[in-house]
Structure formats: structure tokens, C-alpha cells
Design a protein around this motif. Sequence first.
Motif, PDB file in Angstrom:
ATOM      1  N   LEU A 242     -10.665   0.422   2.711  1.00 33.99           N
ATOM      2  CA  LEU A 242     -10.929   0.023   4.206  1.00 33.99           C
ATOM      3  C   LEU A 242     -10.054   0.389   5.113  1.00 33.99           C
ATOM      4  O   LEU A 242     -10.592   0.869   6.473  1.00 33.99           O
ATOM      5  CB  LEU A 242     -10.820  -1.395   4.041  1.00 33.99           C
ATOM      6  CG  LEU A 242     -11.043  -2.230   5.380  1.00 33.99           C
ATOM      7  CD1 LEU A 242     -12.509  -2.040   5.811  1.00 33.99           C
ATOM      8  CD2 LEU A 242     -10.829  -3.800   5.101  1.00 33.99           C
ATOM      9  N   ASN A 243      -8.832   0.533   5.056  1.00 30.21           N
ATOM     10  CA  ASN A 243      -7.951   0.825   6.229  1.00 30.21           C
ATOM     11  C   ASN A 243      -7.355   2.306   5.986  1.00 30.21           C
ATOM     12  O   ASN A 243      -6.212   2.843   6.564  1.00 30.21           O
ATOM     13  CB  ASN A 243      -6.534  -0.144   6.037  1.00 30.21           C
ATOM     14  CG  ASN A 243      -5.854   0.107   4.885  1.00 30.21           C
ATOM     15  OD1 ASN A 243      -6.670   0.219   3.631  1.00 30.21           O
ATOM     16  ND2 ASN A 243      -4.549  -0.141   4.728  1.00 30.21           N
ATOM     17  N   ALA A 244      -8.219   2.922   5.629  1.00 34.79           N
ATOM     18  CA  ALA A 244      -7.898   4.493   5.256  1.00 34.79           C
ATOM     19  C   ALA A 244      -7.504   5.386   6.687  1.00 34.79           C
ATOM     20  O   ALA A 244      -8.160   5.198   7.539  1.00 34.79           O
ATOM     21  CB  ALA A 244      -8.936   5.340   4.596  1.00 34.79           C
TER      22      ALA A 244
ATOM     23  N   GLY B   6      -4.290   3.980   4.290  1.00 36.97           N
ATOM     24  CA  GLY B   6      -3.279   3.127   4.439  1.00 36.97           C
ATOM     25  C   GLY B   6      -1.822   3.879   4.682  1.00 36.97           C
ATOM     26  O   GLY B   6      -1.492   4.838   3.940  1.00 36.97           O
ATOM     27  N   THR B   7      -0.980   3.143   5.236  1.00 34.15           N
ATOM     28  CA  THR B   7       0.319   3.772   5.455  1.00 34.15           C
ATOM     29  C   THR B   7       1.323   2.713   4.681  1.00 34.15           C
ATOM     30  O   THR B   7       1.591   1.798   4.668  1.00 34.15           O
ATOM     31  CB  THR B   7       0.904   3.425   6.887  1.00 34.15           C
ATOM     32  OG1 THR B   7      -0.172   4.262   7.758  1.00 34.15           O
ATOM     33  CG2 THR B   7       2.151   4.309   7.100  1.00 34.15           C
ATOM     34  N   VAL B   8       2.037   3.454   3.851  1.00 34.57           N
ATOM     35  CA  VAL B   8       3.256   3.183   2.819  1.00 34.57           C
ATOM     36  C   VAL B   8       4.552   3.668   3.574  1.00 34.57           C
ATOM     37  O   VAL B   8       4.895   4.746   3.652  1.00 34.57           O
ATOM     38  CB  VAL B   8       3.062   3.256   1.480  1.00 34.57           C
ATOM     39  CG1 VAL B   8       4.483   3.003   0.640  1.00 34.57           C
ATOM     40  CG2 VAL B   8       1.897   3.130   0.975  1.00 34.57           C
ATOM     41  N   ASP B   9       5.361   2.685   4.422  1.00 33.47           N
ATOM     42  CA  ASP B   9       6.672   2.998   5.141  1.00 33.47           C
ATOM     43  C   ASP B   9       7.493   3.535   4.137  1.00 33.47           C
ATOM     44  O   ASP B   9       7.616   2.742   2.802  1.00 33.47           O
ATOM     45  CB  ASP B   9       7.004   1.829   5.866  1.00 33.47           C
ATOM     46  CG  ASP B   9       5.921   1.412   6.936  1.00 33.47           C
ATOM     47  OD1 ASP B   9       5.596   2.422   7.950  1.00 33.47           O
ATOM     48  OD2 ASP B   9       5.026   0.614   6.648  1.00 33.47           O
ATOM     49  N   ALA B  10       8.461   4.294   4.608  1.00 35.67           N
ATOM     50  CA  ALA B  10       9.515   4.636   3.572  1.00 35.67           C
ATOM     51  C   ALA B  10      10.408   3.613   3.079  1.00 35.67           C
ATOM     52  O   ALA B  10      10.990   3.451   1.934  1.00 35.67           O
ATOM     53  CB  ALA B  10      10.559   5.532   4.375  1.00 35.67           C
ATOM     54  N   GLY B  11      10.503   2.549   3.922  1.00 30.83           N
ATOM     55  CA  GLY B  11      11.350   1.372   3.482  1.00 30.83           C
ATOM     56  C   GLY B  11      10.735   0.228   2.749  1.00 30.83           C
ATOM     57  O   GLY B  11      11.503  -0.681   2.444  1.00 30.83           O
ATOM     58  N   TYR B  12       9.372   0.326   2.640  1.00 33.48           N
ATOM     59  CA  TYR B  12       8.461  -0.419   1.683  1.00 33.48           C
ATOM     60  C   TYR B  12       9.119  -0.400   0.202  1.00 33.48           C
ATOM     61  O   TYR B  12       8.799   0.519  -0.410  1.00 33.48           O
ATOM     62  CB  TYR B  12       7.042  -0.327   2.133  1.00 33.48           C
ATOM     63  CG  TYR B  12       6.319  -1.186   1.113  1.00 33.48           C
ATOM     64  CD1 TYR B  12       6.233  -2.655   1.442  1.00 33.48           C
ATOM     65  CD2 TYR B  12       5.488  -0.770   0.115  1.00 33.48           C
ATOM     66  CE1 TYR B  12       5.315  -3.344   0.906  1.00 33.48           C
ATOM     67  CE2 TYR B  12       4.523  -1.736  -0.463  1.00 33.48           C
ATOM     68  CZ  TYR B  12       4.489  -3.114   0.019  1.00 33.48           C
ATOM     69  OH  TYR B  12       3.744  -3.871  -0.962  1.00 33.48           O
ATOM     70  N   ARG B  13       9.412  -1.658  -0.226  1.00 35.13           N
ATOM     71  CA  ARG B  13       9.524  -1.894  -1.824  1.00 35.13           C
ATOM     72  C   ARG B  13       8.757  -2.382  -2.622  1.00 35.13           C
ATOM     73  O   ARG B  13       9.057  -2.902  -3.740  1.00 35.13           O
ATOM     74  CB  ARG B  13      11.102  -2.427  -1.804  1.00 35.13           C
ATOM     75  CG  ARG B  13      12.067  -1.512  -0.939  1.00 35.13           C
ATOM     76  CD  ARG B  13      12.434   0.012  -1.882  1.00 35.13           C
ATOM     77  NE  ARG B  13      13.440   0.651  -1.355  1.00 35.13           N
ATOM     78  CZ  ARG B  13      13.246   1.496  -0.244  1.00 35.13           C
ATOM     79  NH1 ARG B  13      11.872   1.767   0.019  1.00 35.13           N
ATOM     80  NH2 ARG B  13      14.311   2.175   0.436  1.00 35.13           N
TER      81      ARG B  13
ATOM     82  N   VAL C 177       2.416  -0.903  -4.061  1.00 36.07           N
ATOM     83  CA  VAL C 177       1.596  -0.290  -3.466  1.00 36.07           C
ATOM     84  C   VAL C 177       0.260  -0.763  -3.700  1.00 36.07           C
ATOM     85  O   VAL C 177      -0.164  -0.974  -4.978  1.00 36.07           O
ATOM     86  CB  VAL C 177       1.643   1.162  -3.623  1.00 36.07           C
ATOM     87  CG1 VAL C 177       0.488   1.952  -2.881  1.00 36.07           C
ATOM     88  CG2 VAL C 177       2.916   1.947  -3.403  1.00 36.07           C
ATOM     89  N   LYS C 178      -0.366  -1.072  -2.623  1.00 35.25           N
ATOM     90  CA  LYS C 178      -1.768  -1.843  -2.657  1.00 35.25           C
ATOM     91  C   LYS C 178      -2.934  -0.910  -2.144  1.00 35.25           C
ATOM     92  O   LYS C 178      -2.616  -0.246  -1.470  1.00 35.25           O
ATOM     93  CB  LYS C 178      -1.847  -3.344  -2.229  1.00 35.25           C
ATOM     94  CG  LYS C 178      -0.484  -4.290  -2.496  1.00 35.25           C
ATOM     95  CD  LYS C 178      -0.958  -5.066  -3.706  1.00 35.25           C
ATOM     96  CE  LYS C 178       0.030  -6.135  -3.775  1.00 35.25           C
ATOM     97  NZ  LYS C 178      -0.532  -7.178  -4.661  1.00 35.25           N
ATOM     98  N   VAL C 179      -4.106  -1.311  -2.779  1.00 33.71           N
ATOM     99  CA  VAL C 179      -5.029  -0.504  -2.026  1.00 33.71           C
ATOM    100  C   VAL C 179      -6.209  -1.428  -1.656  1.00 33.71           C
ATOM    101  O   VAL C 179      -6.697  -2.516  -2.454  1.00 33.71           O
ATOM    102  CB  VAL C 179      -5.749   0.350  -3.146  1.00 33.71           C
ATOM    103  CG1 VAL C 179      -6.900   1.158  -2.629  1.00 33.71           C
ATOM    104  CG2 VAL C 179      -4.607   1.338  -3.600  1.00 33.71           C
TER     105      VAL C 179
HETATM  106  O1  LIG Z   1      -3.033   0.401   2.038  1.00 37.18           O
HETATM  107  C1  LIG Z   1      -1.665   0.093   2.131  1.00 37.18           C
HETATM  108  C2  LIG Z   1      -1.163  -0.131   3.443  1.00 37.18           C
HETATM  109  C3  LIG Z   1       0.165  -0.633   3.737  1.00 37.18           C
HETATM  110  N1  LIG Z   1       0.795  -1.109   2.431  1.00 37.18           N
HETATM  111  C4  LIG Z   1       2.130  -1.774   2.481  1.00 37.18           C
HETATM  112  C5  LIG Z   1       3.179  -0.679   2.652  1.00 37.18           C
HETATM  113  C6  LIG Z   1       3.481  -0.747   4.347  1.00 37.18           C
HETATM  114  O2  LIG Z   1       4.665  -0.167   4.343  1.00 37.18           O
HETATM  115  C7  LIG Z   1       3.184  -2.137   4.231  1.00 37.18           C
HETATM  116  C8  LIG Z   1       2.821  -2.510   5.747  1.00 37.18           C
HETATM  117  O3  LIG Z   1       1.754  -1.893   5.965  1.00 37.18           O
HETATM  118  P1  LIG Z   1       1.036  -1.738   7.605  1.00 37.18           P
HETATM  119  O4  LIG Z   1       2.233  -1.594   8.478  1.00 37.18           O
HETATM  120  O5  LIG Z   1      -0.121  -1.037   7.627  1.00 37.18           O
HETATM  121  O6  LIG Z   1       0.492  -3.391   7.633  1.00 37.18           O
HETATM  122  P2  LIG Z   1       0.846  -4.595   8.623  1.00 37.18           P
HETATM  123  O7  LIG Z   1      -0.383  -5.368   8.868  1.00 37.18           O
HETATM  124  O8  LIG Z   1       1.320  -3.776   9.999  1.00 37.18           O
HETATM  125  O9  LIG Z   1       1.945  -5.200   8.100  1.00 37.18           O
HETATM  126  P3  LIG Z   1       3.478  -5.419   8.480  1.00 37.18           P
HETATM  127  O10 LIG Z   1       3.490  -6.161   9.749  1.00 37.18           O
HETATM  128  O11 LIG Z   1       4.364  -5.934   7.194  1.00 37.18           O
HETATM  129  O12 LIG Z   1       3.894  -4.092   8.910  1.00 37.18           O
HETATM  130  O13 LIG Z   1       2.256  -2.535   3.268  1.00 37.18           O
HETATM  131  C9  LIG Z   1      -0.137  -0.956   1.141  1.00 37.18           C
HETATM  132  O14 LIG Z   1       0.744  -1.075   0.108  1.00 37.18           O
HETATM  133  N2  LIG Z   1      -1.083  -0.321   1.162  1.00 37.18           N
END
Ligand SMILES: O=c1ccn([C@H]2C[C@H](O)[C@@H](COP(=O)(O)OP(=O)(O)OP(=O)(O)O)O2)c(=O)[nH]1
Length: 175
Positions: free
Chosen positions: A83-85, A87-94, A97-99
Motif C-alpha cells: 500500500l505504501n510502496a 515503504g521506507t525502513v530507516d537506518a536507525g529502525y530496530r 520490518v513490516k509490510v
Molecule cells: O513499509 C514499512 C514502512 C516503515 N516501516 C518501519 C521502518 C521505518 O523506519 C518506520 C517508520 O516508517 P515511516 O517513517 O514510513 O512511518 P511514519 O508513519 O512516518 O512513522 P514514524 O512517525 O515512526 O516515522 O516504520 C516498516 O517496517 N515497513
Amino acid sequence: MTAAADAGPVDVLLRRLDPEVPPPSYAHPGDAGLDLVTTESVELPPGERAMVGTGISLALPAGYAAFVHPRSGLAARCGVTVLNAPGTVDAGYRGEVKVILQNLDPRRSVRIERLDRVAQLVIQRVEVVRFHEVEELPGSARGEGGHGSTGGHASLGKSAVSHGYASVVADREGQ
Ligand SMILES: O=c1ccn([C@H]2C[C@H](O)[C@@H](COP(=O)(O)OP(=O)(O)OP(=O)(O)O)O2)c(=O)[nH]1
Ligand SMILES: [Mg+2]
């Protein structure tokens, strides 16, 4: 050979949260995407979405990010996309990983089984930028033209080609 190829693979720390989940791997040498499986079984009725786990978490090096892309086979066969293609997984995210899957098929429910390959991860270098606020931006060949300014799609009709997309939108809104 390019400089990037000379540099060899980038080291990424991987934690498997589920022992049955295979480590992500490239199906073929030179592939960009690493298939991700899901640890969950879900039924996706038409139009519905679900966030599913992949059973992995990562520590990417600074300056990199991982992007969750759809798999074209799943999209073409079943209408299921991310849906959010991407999706961004940030370097600092521990975290895990979700889809976020969505079934775009208007009629058929799609059953996703545990350990199905549902998406692919593309790991890329990303730039960190510093903004410099200005009153005026330098000129460019494109200028402010966008959103179809170079010509419309055939289905938008002739006016899209001759006048650009903006005027088609204006026509539709009766302006
Ligand atoms: O498809 C995805 C997208 C994001 N993430 C995880 C990793 C990413 O670093 C974190 C935050 O994603 P994003 O910045 O897209 O979401 P947000 O809604 O802006 O959340 P936040 O306020 O936590 O940044 O969620 C996933 O596991 N899968
Ligand atoms: Mg965010």
C-alpha cells in the motif's frame, strides 16, 4: 567495472525474530530485490489491507535505507500490492520490518500463507541534505511545468496533448 561494484557488498546486521524465516537473499546474482516472507497467514478480502510481520529486523549502516517494494508476480496474479510502496525502513529502525499489503482485486479474496514471499527489500544509499532557504530558485529548462505538461496520455483526449494536463483539469471543473 564500476566503482560501486568494486566496493563489494555492504554489511548489514540482521536479526531473525522467527527461526523459520530464511535470511533475505538475492534470487539471482545482480538482483536488486531481496524477497521478504511474512510470518502471518491472512485473508485479504477485495480492497482490504493488513500489516504483516516479516520476522526480521535490521541495523543498516548510516547513509542507507531499505525500501519495501511489491512483488510483480503477486500483483499480476492476485492484485496484491504494498500500500505504501515503497515503504521506507530507516537506518536507525530496530523494530520488525513490516509490510502493508493491500488486495486491489475488486472481486476475489486473496489468502496469504505464513512464509509466503510477499514483498521485496531494496537497500540503497541515501543522501543527507542540508537546506539553504532562498527567496528565488534558479531558472531551469523545465521551470514550473509538471503533472503532464509535456503531453497527456492518450485516454485524456486530444486537448491533453495540445493544451497540457492542467487545462484538462480546468475543463473538467468547468472553469
Ligand atoms: O513499509 C514499512 C514502512 C516503515 N516501516 C518501519 C521502518 C521505518 O523506519 C518506520 C517508520 O516508517 P515511516 O517513517 O514510513 O512511518 P511514519 O508513519 O512516518 O512513522 P514514524 O512517525 O515512526 O516515522 O516504520 C516498516 O517496517 N515497513
Ligand atoms: Mg516517519
